[in-house]
Design a protein around this motif. Structure first.
Motif, mmCIF file in Angstrom:
data_model
loop_
_atom_site.group_PDB
_atom_site.id
_atom_site.type_symbol
_atom_site.label_atom_id
_atom_site.label_comp_id
_atom_site.label_asym_id
_atom_site.label_seq_id
_atom_site.Cartn_x
_atom_site.Cartn_y
_atom_site.Cartn_z
ATOM 1 N N VAL A 177 0.844 -1.209 0.000
ATOM 2 C CA VAL A 177 0.000 0.000 0.000
ATOM 3 C C VAL A 177 0.876 1.256 0.000
ATOM 4 C CG1 VAL A 177 -1.750 1.316 1.266
ATOM 5 C CG2 VAL A 177 -1.898 -1.180 1.166
ATOM 6 N N PHE A 178 1.964 1.213 0.786
ATOM 7 C CA PHE A 178 2.894 2.346 0.797
ATOM 8 C C PHE A 178 3.493 2.564 -0.588
ATOM 9 C CE2 PHE A 178 7.484 3.274 0.861
ATOM 10 C CZ PHE A 178 7.443 4.609 1.214
ATOM 11 N N LEU A 179 3.838 1.477 -1.251
ATOM 12 C CA LEU A 179 4.441 1.556 -2.581
ATOM 13 C C LEU A 179 3.499 2.261 -3.554
ATOM 14 C CD1 LEU A 179 7.170 0.510 -3.706
ATOM 15 C CD2 LEU A 179 5.912 -1.443 -4.626
ATOM 16 N N ILE A 180 2.230 1.896 -3.511
ATOM 17 C CA ILE A 180 1.239 2.519 -4.390
ATOM 18 C C ILE A 180 1.104 4.014 -4.079
ATOM 19 C CG2 ILE A 180 -1.219 2.582 -5.009
ATOM 20 C CD1 ILE A 180 -1.294 -0.433 -4.507
ATOM 21 N N SER A 181 0.994 4.338 -2.781
ATOM 22 C CA SER A 181 0.832 5.740 -2.385
ATOM 23 C C SER A 181 2.064 6.565 -2.747
ATOM 24 C CB SER A 181 0.550 5.845 -0.883
ATOM 25 O OG SER A 181 1.684 5.448 -0.127
ATOM 26 N N TRP A 182 3.244 5.960 -2.607
ATOM 27 C CA TRP A 182 4.488 6.671 -2.916
ATOM 28 C C TRP A 182 4.545 7.044 -4.400
ATOM 29 C CZ3 TRP A 182 8.676 8.581 -0.233
ATOM 30 C CH2 TRP A 182 9.792 8.932 -0.995
ATOM 31 N N PHE A 183 4.315 6.064 -5.262
ATOM 32 C CA PHE A 183 4.387 6.322 -6.700
ATOM 33 C C PHE A 183 3.265 7.252 -7.158
ATOM 34 C CE2 PHE A 183 7.247 2.701 -6.660
ATOM 35 C CZ PHE A 183 8.178 3.049 -7.628
ATOM 36 N N ALA A 184 2.095 7.146 -6.519
ATOM 37 C CA ALA A 184 0.968 7.996 -6.909
ATOM 38 C C ALA A 184 1.181 9.452 -6.520
ATOM 39 C CB ALA A 184 -0.321 7.472 -6.276
ATOM 40 N N THR A 185 1.780 9.684 -5.327
ATOM 41 C CA THR A 185 1.930 11.069 -4.838
ATOM 42 C C THR A 185 3.305 11.655 -5.142
ATOM 43 O OG1 THR A 185 2.587 10.227 -2.640
ATOM 44 C CG2 THR A 185 0.251 10.731 -2.994
ATOM 45 N N ARG A 186 4.380 10.941 -4.764
ATOM 46 C CA ARG A 186 5.722 11.515 -4.887
ATOM 47 C C ARG A 186 6.250 11.505 -6.326
ATOM 48 N NH1 ARG A 186 8.233 11.842 0.256
ATOM 49 N NH2 ARG A 186 6.553 11.815 1.799
ATOM 50 N N LEU A 187 5.893 10.473 -7.101
ATOM 51 C CA LEU A 187 6.388 10.388 -8.472
ATOM 52 C C LEU A 187 5.278 10.590 -9.509
ATOM 53 C CD1 LEU A 187 8.888 7.390 -8.223
ATOM 54 C CD2 LEU A 187 9.355 9.836 -8.047
ATOM 55 N N GLY A 188 4.051 10.820 -9.046
ATOM 56 C CA GLY A 188 2.932 11.054 -9.949
ATOM 57 C C GLY A 188 2.389 12.459 -9.797
ATOM 58 N N TYR A 189 1.617 12.667 -8.748
ATOM 59 C CA TYR A 189 0.972 13.960 -8.507
ATOM 60 C C TYR A 189 1.984 15.094 -8.344
ATOM 61 C CZ TYR A 189 -1.898 17.515 -6.196
ATOM 62 O OH TYR A 189 -2.532 18.688 -5.869
ATOM 63 N N PHE A 190 3.027 14.856 -7.557
ATOM 64 C CA PHE A 190 3.986 15.917 -7.257
ATOM 65 C C PHE A 190 4.690 16.449 -8.514
ATOM 66 C CE2 PHE A 190 8.200 17.410 -5.824
ATOM 67 C CZ PHE A 190 7.797 18.417 -4.959
ATOM 68 N N ILE A 229 11.460 23.014 -5.047
ATOM 69 C CA ILE A 229 10.504 21.920 -5.254
ATOM 70 C C ILE A 229 11.135 20.853 -6.140
ATOM 71 C CG2 ILE A 229 8.309 21.302 -6.341
ATOM 72 C CD1 ILE A 229 7.184 23.955 -5.411
ATOM 73 N N PHE A 230 11.910 21.285 -7.143
ATOM 74 C CA PHE A 230 12.610 20.331 -8.008
ATOM 75 C C PHE A 230 13.656 19.553 -7.212
ATOM 76 C CE2 PHE A 230 15.923 19.173 -11.099
ATOM 77 C CZ PHE A 230 15.154 18.469 -12.018
ATOM 78 N N ALA A 231 14.312 20.217 -6.246
ATOM 79 C CA ALA A 231 15.279 19.526 -5.382
ATOM 80 C C ALA A 231 14.586 18.451 -4.555
ATOM 81 C CB ALA A 231 15.979 20.528 -4.472
ATOM 82 N N LEU A 232 13.354 18.734 -4.100
ATOM 83 C CA LEU A 232 12.574 17.711 -3.400
ATOM 84 C C LEU A 232 12.313 16.515 -4.295
ATOM 85 C CD1 LEU A 232 9.793 19.485 -1.283
ATOM 86 C CD2 LEU A 232 11.714 18.127 -0.463
ATOM 87 N N LEU A 235 15.224 14.243 -4.351
ATOM 88 C CA LEU A 235 15.265 13.406 -3.154
ATOM 89 C C LEU A 235 14.260 12.259 -3.271
ATOM 90 C CD1 LEU A 235 15.594 16.015 -0.270
ATOM 91 C CD2 LEU A 235 17.290 14.318 -0.958
ATOM 92 N N HIS A 236 13.116 12.530 -3.865
ATOM 93 C CA HIS A 236 12.124 11.463 -4.061
ATOM 94 C C HIS A 236 12.692 10.349 -4.941
ATOM 95 C CE1 HIS A 236 8.638 14.532 -3.313
ATOM 96 N NE2 HIS A 236 9.344 14.254 -2.229
ATOM 97 N N VAL A 237 13.414 10.750 -5.977
ATOM 98 C CA VAL A 237 14.028 9.757 -6.867
ATOM 99 C C VAL A 237 15.066 8.945 -6.104
ATOM 100 C CG1 VAL A 237 15.454 9.446 -8.930
ATOM 101 C CG2 VAL A 237 13.591 11.133 -8.936
ATOM 102 N N PHE A 238 15.857 9.619 -5.254
ATOM 103 C CA PHE A 238 16.867 8.924 -4.443
ATOM 104 C C PHE A 238 16.208 7.870 -3.555
ATOM 105 C CE2 PHE A 238 18.814 8.736 -0.199
ATOM 106 C CZ PHE A 238 20.045 8.183 -0.510
ATOM 107 N N TRP A 239 15.123 8.255 -2.868
ATOM 108 C CA TRP A 239 14.452 7.305 -1.986
ATOM 109 C C TRP A 239 13.707 6.220 -2.772
ATOM 110 C CZ3 TRP A 239 13.467 12.300 0.878
ATOM 111 C CH2 TRP A 239 14.348 12.412 1.959
ATOM 112 N N THR A 240 13.323 6.525 -4.007
ATOM 113 C CA THR A 240 12.693 5.499 -4.837
ATOM 114 C C THR A 240 13.675 4.371 -5.128
ATOM 115 O OG1 THR A 240 11.227 7.137 -5.857
ATOM 116 C CG2 THR A 240 11.501 5.051 -7.015
ATOM 117 N N VAL A 241 14.948 4.729 -5.318
ATOM 118 C CA VAL A 241 15.988 3.708 -5.522
ATOM 119 C C VAL A 241 16.076 2.803 -4.302
ATOM 120 C CG1 VAL A 241 18.458 3.324 -5.871
ATOM 121 C CG2 VAL A 241 17.290 5.168 -7.108
#
Length: 295
Positions: A177-190, A229-232, A235-241
């Protein structure tokens, strides 16, 4: 706050005996917060989880009837003459205070391999909140906040479930569930909604002759906010790895685990092994010394 929040909830859940509550709180306040123990990790997760739930709930309450929650372009239309009501003011102040607490508390938190990235994340967030408040970029700020809190709730709850010793399928379910929320918000919506709108829509709606890519054009503040915001996002990409490493580990091992540091059980085993090794070495030295004396 960790001790009052976490230990009290532990008593309510029946994990901590009621008669030990005050004793546990006193022990934590008088040095337990600075020791890297299993109870320290649990209190960290409990505190953050409760705060994220409360902040996300309040954020929904505040933004539920706001036009920019659905239409992101409303963040730019009419800027800078956006009124800020008391509920939005409180939401911003509470979130800012919380991230200050995370930044100062990181001095005593359990350090993992991404410690400095987390500190950098907190600093960027505080800068974004402060600067966006100063120039009244509050609407987009609220959207950044509420979109971040969703996955953080599930992450901290999943850690608590794992610390509680739940079956692996429960831990894996939380992680999924966390994986879905992460990709939907941090790598999708954001990036594809907020950041895209900032690059493509903001300039034309705020000041038609404003070129966001011209670094010498005044004003500089909107460009600086979008850069942070782009720097954030970086960081999202780093944590996605890191998350993908956890996915690979869960497929191989069968249970999702935090790959940023050794698990509590592994750390305890290593500590016990070290102590046994020291005791064994000391006994061997004493035996050799005794043998020399007798000879």
């Amino acid at each position: 706050m960790q001790s009052f929040f976490g230990i009290s909830v532990g008593v309510l859940l029946g994990v901590i005996p009621r008669h030990e509550r005050n004793k546990r709180i006193f022990e934590h306040l008088t040095g337990g917060f600075a020791r890297y123990t299993r109870s320290k990790r649990i209190l960290e997760c409990m505190f953050r989880c409760i705060c994220y739930i409360l902040l996300f709930g309040y954020g929904l309450f505040v933004l539920w009837d706001k036009s920019w929650l659905i239409d992101v372009k409303q963040c730019w239309i009419g800027y800078p003459y956006h009124p800020v009501d008391s509920s939005v003011w409180w939401y911003y102040m509470l979130e800012t205070g919380f991230y200050y607490s995370l930044l100062f508390g990181s001095i005593f938190d359990v350090r993992r391999s991404d410690f400095w990235q987390l500190v950098f994340h907190h600093i960027i967030t505080i800068f974004l909140l402060s600067i966006s408040w100063t120039i009244n970029f509050v609407r987009v700020g609220t959207l950044v906040l509420i979109s971040h809190d969703i996955s953080d709730i599930i992450l901290e709850a999943g850690k608590l479930v794992r610390y509680y010793g739940s079956p692996s399928f429960v831990t894996n379910s939380f992680f999924f569930v966390f994986l879905i929320s992460w990709f939907a918000t941090r790598l999708g919506y954001f990036p594809f909604v907020l950041l895209r709108s900032g690059f493509q829509d903001a300039a034309a709606l705020i000041q038609p002759d404003y070129n966001i890519y011209n670094i010498f054009q005044i004003p500089f503040a909107p460009r600086f906010i979008i850069l942070m915001i782009f720097a954030l996002l970086c960081l999202h990409v780093f944590w996605t790895v890191i998350i993908m490493r956890i996915v690979i580990r869960s497929i191989v091992v069968g249970e999702a685990a935090d790959v940023r540091s050794d698990s509590e059980e592994e750390a305890e085993k290593e500590t016990i092994a070290e102590k046994k090794k020291l005791v064994k070495t000391k006994k061997e030295r004493d035996t050799k010394t005794a043998a020399k004396k007798t000879s």
